[in-house]
Design an enzyme around this catalytic site. Structure first.
Site, mmCIF file in Angstrom:
data_model
loop_
_atom_site.group_PDB
_atom_site.id
_atom_site.type_symbol
_atom_site.label_atom_id
_atom_site.label_comp_id
_atom_site.label_asym_id
_atom_site.label_seq_id
_atom_site.Cartn_x
_atom_site.Cartn_y
_atom_site.Cartn_z
ATOM 1 N N ARG A 140 0.196 9.014 0.869
ATOM 2 C CA ARG A 140 -0.587 9.176 2.119
ATOM 3 C C ARG A 140 -0.007 8.330 3.251
ATOM 4 O O ARG A 140 -0.262 8.584 4.418
ATOM 5 C CB ARG A 140 -2.060 8.799 1.882
ATOM 6 C CG ARG A 140 -2.244 7.349 1.460
ATOM 7 C CD ARG A 140 -3.662 6.927 1.191
ATOM 8 N NE ARG A 140 -3.664 5.584 0.615
ATOM 9 C CZ ARG A 140 -3.557 5.322 -0.684
ATOM 10 N NH1 ARG A 140 -3.455 6.314 -1.549
ATOM 11 N NH2 ARG A 140 -3.535 4.082 -1.125
ATOM 12 N N ASN A 141 0.762 7.294 2.898
ATOM 13 C CA ASN A 141 1.370 6.431 3.920
ATOM 14 C C ASN A 141 2.838 6.761 4.180
ATOM 15 O O ASN A 141 3.546 5.965 4.787
ATOM 16 C CB ASN A 141 1.250 4.958 3.511
ATOM 17 C CG ASN A 141 -0.183 4.469 3.639
ATOM 18 O OD1 ASN A 141 -0.927 4.987 4.473
ATOM 19 N ND2 ASN A 141 -0.573 3.523 2.828
ATOM 20 N N ASP A 166 2.440 2.606 8.203
ATOM 21 C CA ASP A 166 1.345 1.724 7.840
ATOM 22 C C ASP A 166 1.797 0.467 7.167
ATOM 23 O O ASP A 166 1.639 0.272 5.983
ATOM 24 C CB ASP A 166 0.357 2.445 6.923
ATOM 25 C CG ASP A 166 -0.891 2.725 7.724
ATOM 26 O OD1 ASP A 166 -1.131 1.946 8.654
ATOM 27 O OD2 ASP A 166 -1.576 3.706 7.466
ATOM 28 N N ASP A 183 0.857 -1.185 0.000
ATOM 29 C CA ASP A 183 0.000 0.000 0.000
ATOM 30 C C ASP A 183 0.890 1.231 0.000
ATOM 31 O O ASP A 183 0.679 2.161 0.765
ATOM 32 C CB ASP A 183 -0.928 -0.025 1.218
ATOM 33 C CG ASP A 183 -2.067 0.987 1.092
ATOM 34 O OD1 ASP A 183 -2.221 1.577 0.001
ATOM 35 O OD2 ASP A 183 -2.787 1.211 2.080
#
Length: 446
Positions: A315-316, A329, A311
């Site tokens: 955003r991570n 994350d 992922d």
């Protein structure tokens, strides 16, 4: 004895007492946990920060062992006392010998979805039905709990409306208590040393708070749902194995109100917001390249450990006080390569072969990394602007690739395109990518 060669970020446990430090050294007790900051001045010596007091100073490597990483063990349970759907009679058979305070929790056979707390007292088993009300659990309509972990914690300290305080869990066959294991390996933190502050984010699974643990600023992810907490135990196990300057560092976990995962605090938030709020006038091309290299080095470390992220997206990625980008994350980071639920996949970031046949690999992480590069050089724009998710799937399959962001250096765009090769084998490794980015950084940039 072979010399230990630990890198900065390694967490170590003291094997003995050191209460009379010389100049420049720091005191510690047996069992204390320290994080190495770098090498010392002499051989076998390190600079370290005490995880509890925050003191920094010199320590002798021979007094320490490396903090044990947790093995990912499917038997490890946050609720070893939960036996699933069994009848009252079966519960009574399991609760032997009937010592006062021996207990288990089961799912009711008569009322599926409801739980029953079964407790021994004076050679009898008492069955307390746990009622689900307004999203909370209760036995007596006086005390309410978010989840079973919470409820058991409360009745282990307070008798409340039940016959006796809960003293001893009857473990389900084949489970081990995660709490015991976390405690033994030094990853269970002390609730009394944690102060929670503002909410700084809403995860999909609960809030993320800013806080302070033993004088250090931390981020705390609180997971209230039992089932999710159990899944996050795996994320935590993965994180205990990783130490790298470009991976968000786990400090430990607290079991209270579900599970709290405590990590270092990244004060500048996630990379998308960081770039969107500052824009191209505030962030130089060199700084953008530094971010891409930071992420690449973190991913190279995951690659070396044979871990996938699955992922990877801006955003991570979180930004520290001093402007270093770190990967967070590891929720989906797994050693295995088969995806779980396809509906949750972030399509715009996921490699075509992973979407089609769930084939995840370091190469599919490299594809996502290409999209992340595009996000960085477009200052946090949503990839494939104005395209729907289904259009993206279809067009990418037919060979469509995004245009370079405005003012993106041609060599950086060439790197993105190499990450988006249709054939996974043709994509570069993170190790190769790092070489190319370092070359790019050494050129003069405005």
């Amino acid at each position: 004895m072979a010399m230990k060669n630990w890198t900065a970020g390694t967490q170590c446990v003291a094997k003995k007492e050191h209460s009379k430090p010389k100049a420049g050294e720091i005191p510690y007790h047996k069992g204390d946990i320290l994080t190495l900051v770098g090498p010392g001045t002499r051989k076998g010596e390190y600079r370290a920060r005490h995880n509890t007091t925050g003191d920094e100073g010199l320590v002798s490597g021979s007094n320490f062992r490396e903090r044990e990483a947790l093995r990912i063990d499917p038997k490890l349970s946050l609720m070893p006392w939960f036996h699933g759907k069994i009848s009252g009679m079966q519960a009574v058979c399991k609760l032997k010998p009937m010592d006062d305070g021996l207990f288990l929790v089961r799912e009711s056979v008569r009322h599926p979805g409801d739980f029953v707390l079964c407790v021994c007292f004076h050679q009898k088993v008492f069955h307390y039905r746990v009622i689900f009300q307004n999203n909370k659990l209760t036995i007596d309509n006086k005390e309410f709990f978010y989840n079973l972990i919470d409820m058991i914690e409360f009745y282990s300290r307070n008798r409340g409306a039940i016959a006796t305080v809960l003293l001893k869990p009857k473990k389900k066959e084949g489970t081990k208590s995660a709490e015991t294991k976390l405690l033994k390996s030094g990853w269970l933190l002390d609730l009394s040393k944690l102060t929670l502050g503002e909410v700084i984010g809403e995860g999909e699974f609960g809030a993320v708070f800013e806080g302070e643990y033993a004088g250090q600023r931390v981020a705390v992810k609180n997971i209230k749902c039992d089932v999710t907490a159990q899944a996050f135990l795996e994320e935590t196990s993965v994180m205990t194995n990783l130490h790298h300057k470009n991976l968000v560092q786990l400090l430990g976990v607290i079991l209270h109100n579900g599970l709290h995962i405590v990590t270092e605090l990244m004060t500048k938030g996630n990379l998308v917001n960081f770039l969107r709020t500052r824009g191209r006038f505030a962030v130089s091309a060199t700084q953008l390249l530094r971010f891409t290299l930071d992420v690449c080095e973190g991913m190279e470390h995951l690659e070396s450990k044979k871990l996938l992220h699955r992922d990877l997206a801006a955003r991570n990625i979180l930004v520290s006080e001093d402007g270093v980008a770190k990967i967070s994350d590891f929720g989906l980071a797994k050693v295995s390569s088969t995806a779980t639920d396809n509906s949750k996949l972030p399509v715009k970031w996921t490699a075509p072969e992973a979407l089609k046949s769930k084939k995840f690999s370091t190469q599919s992480d490299v594809w996502s990394y290409g999209v992340l590069l595009w996000e960085i050089f477009s200052f946090g724009r949503q990839p494939y602007p104005k395209m729907s998710v289904s259009d993206v799937r279809e067009c990418v399959d037919q060979g469509y690739r995004m245009e370079p962001p405005d003012e993106c250096p041609p060599d950086v765009y060439a790197i993105m395109m190499s990450c988006w090769e249709t054939d996974p084998k043709k994509r570069p490794s993170f190790h190769k990518l790092r070489d190319r980015l370092e070359k790019e950084l050494s050129k003069p940039h405005t």
